[in-house]
Design a protein around this motif. Structure first.
Motif, PDB file in Angstrom:
ATOM      1  N   GLY A  14       0.979  -1.332   0.067  1.00 54.19           N
ATOM      2  CA  GLY A  14      -0.319  -0.201  -0.407  1.00 54.19           C
ATOM      3  C   GLY A  14       0.613   1.289   0.411  1.00 54.19           C
ATOM      4  N   LEU A  15       1.984   1.121   0.755  1.00 56.04           N
ATOM      5  CA  LEU A  15       3.066   2.704   0.529  1.00 56.04           C
ATOM      6  C   LEU A  15       3.406   2.261  -1.001  1.00 56.04           C
ATOM      7  N   LEU A  18       1.104   4.508  -3.146  1.00 58.58           N
ATOM      8  CA  LEU A  18       0.729   5.633  -3.020  1.00 58.58           C
ATOM      9  C   LEU A  18       1.655   6.499  -3.289  1.00 58.58           C
ATOM     10  N   VAL A  21       1.488   6.713  -6.687  1.00 56.67           N
ATOM     11  CA  VAL A  21      -0.020   7.493  -7.449  1.00 56.67           C
ATOM     12  C   VAL A  21       0.694   9.193  -6.906  1.00 56.67           C
ATOM     13  N   ARG A  22       1.424   9.284  -6.455  1.00 61.39           N
ATOM     14  CA  ARG A  22       1.817  10.576  -5.818  1.00 61.39           C
ATOM     15  C   ARG A  22       2.650  10.898  -7.216  1.00 61.39           C
TER      16      ARG A  22
END
Length: 137
Positions: A14-15, A18, A21-22
């Motif tokens: 998940g990290l 994320l 995506v950023r």
């Protein structure tokens, strides 16, 4: 081992997802030529560990965007302090991108896809475990 699979793996995936995506929009914006064109002027070379990076100032071609102390992603790199290279500002607050491209977009895509695949595999395994538990009960 169960704790690692059920808690650590999805948290790490998940990290990674994320973070990807950023970074994906600025990297793609720069890679495919839709960033704000300008010039990066190297002010310092920062070497630590096995790699070096450049910091400097970015000024857009029309002069409306000025970013001081910004990083330059790997690609076309300055040869020394004071050297100027064509760059593009693409919405990343920490760095600008060489106008002729960088490998960031590919690496970010690879990491994001890997994170997504791991989360899907974990989700399927979780659904199966819940299904087995319900069937036993």
């Amino acid at each position: 081992m169960r704790f690692f699979w059920w808690v650590v793996v999805p948290a790490l995936a998940g990290l990674v997802l994320l973070a990807a995506v950023r970074e994906v929009v600025p990297a793609y914006t720069a890679q495919f030529g839709t960033g704000i064109p300008g010039t990066f002027t190297a002010t310092e070379r920062d070497c630590g560990g096995r790699s070096c990076s450049w910091r400097g100032d970015f000024v857009s071609d029309e002069g409306s965007v000025v970013r001081r102390g910004i990083g330059l992603t790997p690609g076309t790199e300055p040869t020394g302090v004071g050297d100027r290279v064509p760059a593009a500002e693409a919405g990343n607050q920490y760095k600008v991108y060489p106008q002729d491209g960088s490998s960031d977009w590919f690496l970010i895509t690879l990491l994001g896809t890997t994170g997504l695949i791991v989360l899907v595999v974990w989700g399927v395994a979780m659904a199966r475990a819940i299904h087995r538990s319900v069937r036993r009960a």
